[in-house]
Motif scaffolding. Sequence first.
Motif, mmCIF file in Angstrom:
data_model
loop_
_atom_site.group_PDB
_atom_site.id
_atom_site.type_symbol
_atom_site.label_atom_id
_atom_site.label_comp_id
_atom_site.label_asym_id
_atom_site.label_seq_id
_atom_site.Cartn_x
_atom_site.Cartn_y
_atom_site.Cartn_z
ATOM 1 N N GLY A 194 -18.814 67.483 103.491
ATOM 2 C CA GLY A 194 -17.553 68.216 103.395
ATOM 3 C C GLY A 194 -16.757 67.931 102.150
ATOM 4 O O GLY A 194 -17.233 68.094 101.028
ATOM 5 N N ASN A 195 -15.546 67.447 102.379
ATOM 6 C CA ASN A 195 -14.602 67.256 101.280
ATOM 7 C C ASN A 195 -15.081 66.195 100.286
ATOM 8 O O ASN A 195 -14.990 66.370 99.071
ATOM 9 N N GLY A 196 -15.547 65.082 100.806
ATOM 10 C CA GLY A 196 -16.089 64.063 99.909
ATOM 11 C C GLY A 196 -15.058 63.108 99.345
ATOM 12 O O GLY A 196 -15.276 62.535 98.274
ATOM 13 N N SER A 197 -13.951 62.889 100.073
ATOM 14 C CA SER A 197 -12.967 61.937 99.543
ATOM 15 C C SER A 197 -13.536 60.516 99.525
ATOM 16 O O SER A 197 -13.204 59.731 98.626
ATOM 17 N N ASN A 198 -14.405 60.202 100.470
ATOM 18 C CA ASN A 198 -15.034 58.872 100.434
ATOM 19 C C ASN A 198 -16.047 58.775 99.301
ATOM 20 O O ASN A 198 -16.132 57.753 98.619
ATOM 21 N N PHE A 199 -16.818 59.839 99.098
ATOM 22 C CA PHE A 199 -17.741 59.869 97.949
ATOM 23 C C PHE A 199 -16.945 59.628 96.667
ATOM 24 O O PHE A 199 -17.332 58.814 95.825
ATOM 25 N N ALA A 218 -21.143 59.280 104.479
ATOM 26 C CA ALA A 218 -19.699 59.440 104.248
ATOM 27 C C ALA A 218 -19.316 60.859 104.655
ATOM 28 O O ALA A 218 -19.233 61.757 103.826
ATOM 29 N N GLY A 219 -19.165 61.056 105.969
ATOM 30 C CA GLY A 219 -18.842 62.394 106.449
ATOM 31 C C GLY A 219 -20.049 63.312 106.442
ATOM 32 O O GLY A 219 -19.931 64.504 106.182
ATOM 33 N N TYR A 220 -21.210 62.747 106.747
ATOM 34 C CA TYR A 220 -22.444 63.545 106.864
ATOM 35 C C TYR A 220 -22.532 63.999 108.322
ATOM 36 O O TYR A 220 -22.688 63.165 109.225
ATOM 37 N N MET A 221 -22.397 65.312 108.537
ATOM 38 C CA MET A 221 -22.182 65.824 109.896
ATOM 39 C C MET A 221 -23.482 66.249 110.585
ATOM 40 O O MET A 221 -23.496 67.244 111.312
ATOM 41 N N ARG A 222 -24.543 65.521 110.372
ATOM 42 C CA ARG A 222 -25.805 65.871 111.020
ATOM 43 C C ARG A 222 -26.359 64.668 111.773
ATOM 44 O O ARG A 222 -26.164 63.529 111.354
ATOM 45 N N ALA A 229 -6.692 57.140 103.753
ATOM 46 C CA ALA A 229 -6.291 56.173 102.717
ATOM 47 C C ALA A 229 -6.955 54.815 102.982
ATOM 48 O O ALA A 229 -7.431 54.151 102.049
ATOM 49 N N ILE A 230 -7.018 54.417 104.234
ATOM 50 C CA ILE A 230 -7.676 53.141 104.578
ATOM 51 C C ILE A 230 -9.172 53.230 104.290
ATOM 52 O O ILE A 230 -9.766 52.313 103.720
ATOM 53 N N GLU A 231 -9.780 54.354 104.689
ATOM 54 C CA GLU A 231 -11.223 54.521 104.452
ATOM 55 C C GLU A 231 -11.564 54.363 102.969
ATOM 56 O O GLU A 231 -12.541 53.700 102.617
ATOM 57 N N GLN A 232 -10.742 55.006 102.148
ATOM 58 C CA GLN A 232 -11.070 55.034 100.719
ATOM 59 C C GLN A 232 -10.943 53.667 100.067
ATOM 60 O O GLN A 232 -11.518 53.416 99.017
#
Length: 201
Positions: free
Chosen positions: A11-16, A88-92, A173-176
């Motif tokens: 998705g968005n990829g803020s963690n990436f 990191a938000g991989y939805m599979r 914010a915590i995740e990042q």
Amino acid sequence: MSLRIAVFASGNGSNFQAIVDAVQAGKLDVSIELLVCDKPQAPVAARAQRAGVEAFLFKPKDYASREAYEQEILQKLREKQVDLVVLAGYMRIITPVLVEAYEGRMINIHPSMLPSFPGINAIGQALQYGVKVTGVTVHYVDGGLDSGPIIAQRALDVFADDTEETLAVRIHAIEQELYPEVISWIAAGKVSINGRNVTID
Ligand code: GRF
């Protein structure tokens, strides 16, 4: 030599992005070898392009089965000699093809204090339940749903007027902050797994 990682995202990829930024800022000594993404139009794909990270973009519908695309992913991971898979938000759903090949070398970030609220929409689940404290969990991936050994957790308060949106802002914010930090511990060889217990030196 730096740890070689692949990030999987949908998705968005803020963690990436947080991982890319930490590497570029010299705070995280890893080499991002590949982005794996099942949604070619997702913002994370553009983020990879901007960062100069190679991407494997695929459409699950083009394959006969989950195992079929995972075999192809596994081949790419081997070609790139990837040491650590970072979800990191991989939805599979991940099948044994990848779970077994990367046992103890695949991690995930989840927006709740596991084992509470596994699965999708964890932030909404926590709000609906009415918990006063929730959190973020980074864990190793096993065959179950968000069920592998826990590496790190951070808690935060839920406010009376929180909505899914306001709570998500603070959780993200915590995740990042947490995810690049945990990856740096692994890269430094500080993390060991003993059954369900993970220790950080
Ligand atoms: C994060 O909340 C993560 O915990 C969950 O999926 C979300 C991904 O967000 N697994 P992003 O794509 O990194 O912005």
